[in-house]
Design a protein around this motif. Structure first.
Motif, PDB file in Angstrom:
ATOM      1  N   PRO A   1       0.842  -1.204   0.000  1.00  0.00           N
ATOM      2  CA  PRO A   1       0.000   0.000   0.000  1.00  0.00           C
ATOM      3  C   PRO A   1       0.875   1.252   0.000  1.00  0.00           C
ATOM      4  CG  PRO A   1       0.103  -0.940   2.212  1.00  0.00           C
ATOM      5  CD  PRO A   1       0.897  -1.856   1.320  1.00  0.00           C
ATOM      6  N   ILE A   2       0.600   2.181  -0.919  1.00  0.00           N
ATOM      7  CA  ILE A   2       1.371   3.430  -0.984  1.00  0.00           C
ATOM      8  C   ILE A   2       0.736   4.406  -0.003  1.00  0.00           C
ATOM      9  CG2 ILE A   2       2.276   5.238  -2.490  1.00  0.00           C
ATOM     10  CD1 ILE A   2       3.155   2.466  -3.306  1.00  0.00           C
ATOM     11  N   ALA A   3       0.997   4.192   1.241  1.00  0.00           N
ATOM     12  CA  ALA A   3       0.384   5.016   2.276  1.00  0.00           C
ATOM     13  C   ALA A   3       1.260   4.938   3.512  1.00  0.00           C
ATOM     14  CB  ALA A   3      -1.018   4.512   2.603  1.00  0.00           C
ATOM     15  N   GLY A   4       1.224   5.951   4.320  1.00  0.00           N
ATOM     16  CA  GLY A   4       2.018   5.955   5.538  1.00  0.00           C
ATOM     17  C   GLY A   4       2.111   7.345   6.113  1.00  0.00           C
ATOM     18  N   THR A   5       2.715   7.422   7.271  1.00  0.00           N
ATOM     19  CA  THR A   5       3.022   8.707   7.889  1.00  0.00           C
ATOM     20  C   THR A   5       4.422   8.539   8.467  1.00  0.00           C
ATOM     21  OG1 THR A   5       2.384   8.246  10.179  1.00  0.00           O
ATOM     22  CG2 THR A   5       0.607   8.842   8.656  1.00  0.00           C
ATOM     23  N   GLU A   6       4.950   9.589   9.088  1.00  0.00           N
ATOM     24  CA  GLU A   6       6.278   9.461   9.680  1.00  0.00           C
ATOM     25  C   GLU A   6       6.213   8.825  11.062  1.00  0.00           C
ATOM     26  OE1 GLU A   6       4.506  12.079   9.318  1.00  0.00           O
ATOM     27  OE2 GLU A   6       4.959  13.700  10.725  1.00  0.00           O
ATOM     28  N   HIS A   7       5.012   8.492  11.518  1.00  0.00           N
ATOM     29  CA  HIS A   7       4.871   7.897  12.842  1.00  0.00           C
ATOM     30  C   HIS A   7       4.919   6.374  12.763  1.00  0.00           C
ATOM     31  CE1 HIS A   7       4.098  11.914  14.130  1.00  0.00           C
ATOM     32  NE2 HIS A   7       3.083  12.027  13.286  1.00  0.00           N
TER      33      HIS A   7
ATOM     34  N   HIS B   1      13.549   9.326   0.529  1.00  0.00           N
ATOM     35  CA  HIS B   1      13.845   9.084   1.940  1.00  0.00           C
ATOM     36  C   HIS B   1      15.350   9.136   2.211  1.00  0.00           C
ATOM     37  CE1 HIS B   1       9.624   7.968   2.453  1.00  0.00           C
ATOM     38  NE2 HIS B   1       9.836   8.051   3.743  1.00  0.00           N
ATOM     39  N   LEU B   2      16.128   8.542   1.323  1.00  0.00           N
ATOM     40  CA  LEU B   2      17.587   8.546   1.523  1.00  0.00           C
ATOM     41  C   LEU B   2      18.122   9.978   1.546  1.00  0.00           C
ATOM     42  CD1 LEU B   2      20.020   6.599   1.776  1.00  0.00           C
ATOM     43  CD2 LEU B   2      20.428   7.004  -0.655  1.00  0.00           C
ATOM     44  N   ILE B   3      17.621  10.803   0.655  1.00  0.00           N
ATOM     45  CA  ILE B   3      18.071  12.193   0.580  1.00  0.00           C
ATOM     46  C   ILE B   3      17.630  12.976   1.813  1.00  0.00           C
ATOM     47  CG2 ILE B   3      17.638  14.336  -0.657  1.00  0.00           C
ATOM     48  CD1 ILE B   3      17.590  12.608  -3.203  1.00  0.00           C
ATOM     49  N   ALA B   4      16.402  12.742   2.236  1.00  0.00           N
ATOM     50  CA  ALA B   4      15.906  13.448   3.420  1.00  0.00           C
ATOM     51  C   ALA B   4      16.718  13.059   4.647  1.00  0.00           C
ATOM     52  CB  ALA B   4      14.429  13.139   3.637  1.00  0.00           C
ATOM     53  N   TYR B   5      16.979  11.758   4.788  1.00  0.00           N
ATOM     54  CA  TYR B   5      17.811  11.312   5.904  1.00  0.00           C
ATOM     55  C   TYR B   5      19.184  11.988   5.830  1.00  0.00           C
ATOM     56  CZ  TYR B   5      14.826   7.459   7.622  1.00  0.00           C
ATOM     57  OH  TYR B   5      13.820   6.706   8.186  1.00  0.00           O
TER      58      TYR B   5
ATOM     59  N   THR C   1      12.670  16.887   7.423  1.00  0.00           N
ATOM     60  CA  THR C   1      12.745  16.256   8.743  1.00  0.00           C
ATOM     61  C   THR C   1      11.553  15.343   8.981  1.00  0.00           C
ATOM     62  OG1 THR C   1      11.578  18.043   9.904  1.00  0.00           O
ATOM     63  CG2 THR C   1      13.972  18.232   9.708  1.00  0.00           C
ATOM     64  N   ARG C   2      10.417  15.685   8.405  1.00  0.00           N
ATOM     65  CA  ARG C   2       9.248  14.833   8.569  1.00  0.00           C
ATOM     66  C   ARG C   2       9.527  13.461   7.946  1.00  0.00           C
ATOM     67  NH1 ARG C   2       5.273  13.205   6.185  1.00  0.00           N
ATOM     68  NH2 ARG C   2       5.645  14.370   4.267  1.00  0.00           N
ATOM     69  N   ILE C   3      10.015  13.486   6.711  1.00  0.00           N
ATOM     70  CA  ILE C   3      10.344  12.234   6.020  1.00  0.00           C
ATOM     71  C   ILE C   3      11.437  11.480   6.785  1.00  0.00           C
ATOM     72  CG2 ILE C   3      11.222  11.244   3.862  1.00  0.00           C
ATOM     73  CD1 ILE C   3      10.080  13.639   2.382  1.00  0.00           C
ATOM     74  N   ALA C   4      12.411  12.237   7.306  1.00  0.00           N
ATOM     75  CA  ALA C   4      13.557  11.610   7.971  1.00  0.00           C
ATOM     76  C   ALA C   4      13.237  11.176   9.400  1.00  0.00           C
ATOM     77  CB  ALA C   4      14.757  12.550   7.962  1.00  0.00           C
ATOM     78  N   ALA C   5      11.974  11.243   9.787  1.00  0.00           N
ATOM     79  CA  ALA C   5      11.574  10.752  11.106  1.00  0.00           C
ATOM     80  C   ALA C   5      10.928   9.375  10.986  1.00  0.00           C
ATOM     81  CB  ALA C   5      10.601  11.736  11.761  1.00  0.00           C
ATOM     82  N   SER C   6      10.919   8.813   9.802  1.00  0.00           N
ATOM     83  CA  SER C   6      10.301   7.496   9.575  1.00  0.00           C
ATOM     84  C   SER C   6      11.101   6.392  10.281  1.00  0.00           C
ATOM     85  CB  SER C   6      10.218   7.213   8.071  1.00  0.00           C
ATOM     86  OG  SER C   6       9.456   8.208   7.419  1.00  0.00           O
ATOM     87  N   ASP C   7      10.465   5.250  10.429  1.00  0.00           N
ATOM     88  CA  ASP C   7      11.042   4.140  11.200  1.00  0.00           C
ATOM     89  C   ASP C   7      12.408   3.659  10.676  1.00  0.00           C
ATOM     90  OD1 ASP C   7      10.672   2.061  13.275  1.00  0.00           O
ATOM     91  OD2 ASP C   7      10.831   0.748  11.531  1.00  0.00           O
ATOM     92  N   PRO C   8      13.455   3.729  11.502  1.00  0.00           N
ATOM     93  CA  PRO C   8      14.817   3.372  11.066  1.00  0.00           C
ATOM     94  C   PRO C   8      14.985   1.909  10.633  1.00  0.00           C
ATOM     95  CG  PRO C   8      14.883   4.571  13.160  1.00  0.00           C
ATOM     96  CD  PRO C   8      13.447   4.240  12.890  1.00  0.00           C
ATOM     97  N   THR C   9      14.371   0.987  11.346  1.00  0.00           N
ATOM     98  CA  THR C   9      14.528  -0.437  11.003  1.00  0.00           C
ATOM     99  C   THR C   9      13.901  -0.725   9.644  1.00  0.00           C
ATOM    100  OG1 THR C   9      14.359  -0.959  13.343  1.00  0.00           O
ATOM    101  CG2 THR C   9      14.112  -2.785  11.801  1.00  0.00           C
ATOM    102  N   MET C  10      12.694  -0.225   9.471  1.00  0.00           N
ATOM    103  CA  MET C  10      11.994  -0.408   8.207  1.00  0.00           C
ATOM    104  C   MET C  10      12.831   0.122   7.043  1.00  0.00           C
ATOM    105  SD  MET C  10       8.337   1.257   7.196  1.00  0.00           S
ATOM    106  CE  MET C  10       8.217   2.083   5.605  1.00  0.00           C
TER     107      MET C  10
END
Lengths: 293, 293
Positions: free
Chosen positions: B124-130, B193-197, B226-235
């Protein structure tokens, strides 16, 4: 009823920022009169139609007799504007601007400012990806920072008056050294825009079938970059050309960091990726705590 | 009252995506029973407290007797999960997942799937940074795309049933070849995501005084990253390790394009900057037209 903060305020340039500030100035009754000039006839017509102020046909006419002159054009236009407006600036007037680079503005405008005029560059940290006088709105500056960068020897009373203006439209005001401003903005604004423009451009160069899918599935991250990369091209060209050193410096650091992550991906160094992705979460937390999220 | 689409649905992993889907499945009455396992005791406790379904103590117990098994852990966990769940998969069941990479999932899980079980990867192309079970909400998939990537020989009836599930929770469904999925997502999601991180990490390495200013003035562009770069690190670690080739390929293109812009800034090539910044606006237009903005 108290007197407004300024008698006559001139706006040179009535795009997103200029028109938003004109609206806020009118709403807060901060000027007895608002005069507007924009090099674009379309923008002048829109400003007149939106009743943002008294629209005139030259920068000189706007400046003449004004107590506060606000330059809100792309900063690349300043060098030509300087000699045009200088002879018409009123003694005791404040000359400010809203450009995203401050050292180059001082370089380009400073030499033209006559004795007795207070030249105090400024920069509201506010904006949207939309452009032009119709995109403006009075609330744009509410709760946002406005940075002002007075040069050595600036009259503190004039600085205080400009601070009052920004406070009155809802901003928090920070006084900063121009060179430091340019470094901070290089990382918080100029580099993010450059990167966003780049990745969206990289996508435009993919084969056509993939491009339509990129748009379709943009919600997965790409979308946020396209919003930033929809900002005004002239304004951003001028920013990069005028904050060259600070942008190239921070871009060098960014590229090193990206190369390190690229290498970690290639060699399967999961711990390195995990550590980086964990570190970055703290910055988001800081922004939320600072109520800038 | 009609029968639900599935008898028993098992969720392995109950983070943002798993818990959102469990909520949506319950809300739409798509299962007679929801069973949940998560490797984290905290997540299991939260899922129980939130009453997302019947929480069990092992993946095997969740899978046993389930008509649909949804893997919603970081994809790095799949290789170990495969042999654990395989013996317990019910004949005729559908096994799917929600991971952001599809070829690696097929590589890791495919060999373990027993005869008679329909293995149909999804995303699913859906998600949040939480992250985590408390961050989920039933509306997450509404108006968003769900991509499913059946392998050759998949039973069309099983594929249709999985499509029905995603449609029922509000998604638009697209069937795609796994390798193509990985390429499209590399540009729309993984590279952003890589760039934001990276840029957020570059900022964390500045001197402390500048860092606090970066947070203060983040509204100028940095904040979106920063919003994008707050996504789950393990994932995200798992995504980069498992979509290595596609990410490195698109990263190579991005770096070339960035270097070209860097050179244009250094040499003052304003036209080149302007042309690029103009081109990118059209992509934003496309996203707005596609109602994905």
């Amino acid at each position: 009823m108290t007197d407004p903060l300024f008698g006559r305020i001139a706006f040179i340039g009535i795009g997103l920022i200029g028109s938003s500030l004109a609206r806020a100035v009118a709403e807060q009754k901060l000027a007895a009169e608002i005069v507007i000039f924009d090099a674009s006839a379309d923008a002048r017509a829109a400003a007149a139609e939106l009743k943002l102020g008294h629209v005139v046909d030259s920068a000189a006419a706007a400046v003449a007799g004004s107590d506060l002159v606000i330059l809100a054009t792309p900063i690349g236009a300043y060098a030509d504007l300087g000699p045009v407006i200088a002879p018409h600036l009123k003694k005791g007037a404040i000359l400010t601007d809203v450009g995203s680079v401050k050292q180059a503005v001082i370089r380009d405008l400073g030499p033209h400012v006559p004795e007795g005029v207070h030249f105090i560059p400024g920069h509201p940290i506010a904006g949207t990806e939309h452009s032009g006088p119709r995109a403006g709105f009075a609330e744009l500056f509410k709760g946002r920072w406005a940075i002002i960068t007075p040069v050595t020897g600036t009259d503190p009373a004039a600085t205080a008056k400009l601070q009052q203006l920004w406070s009155a439209v809802g901003s928090m005001v920070e006084v900063m050294e121009p060179g430091h401003h340019d470094q901070v903005l290089a990382i918080t604004s100029h580099l993010p825009h450059l990167i966003a423009y780049t990745i969206v451009d990289t996508a435009t160069q993919l084969e056509t079938s993939t491009q339509s899918e990129v748009i379709k599935f943009s919600a997965s991250g790409f979308r946020d970059f396209t919003r930033i990369a929809a900002s005004d091209p002239t304004m951003w060209r001028d920013i990069f050309l005028n904050n060259r050193e600070a942008v190239l410096e921070i871009l060098g650091r960014f590229t090193e960091d990206l190369t390190a992550l690229q290498r970690a991906i290639r060699w399967g160094e999961g711990d390195k990726l995990f550590d980086t992705f964990t570190r970055t979460r703290a910055v988001r937390r800081g922004i939320i705590d600072a109520k800038q999220a």
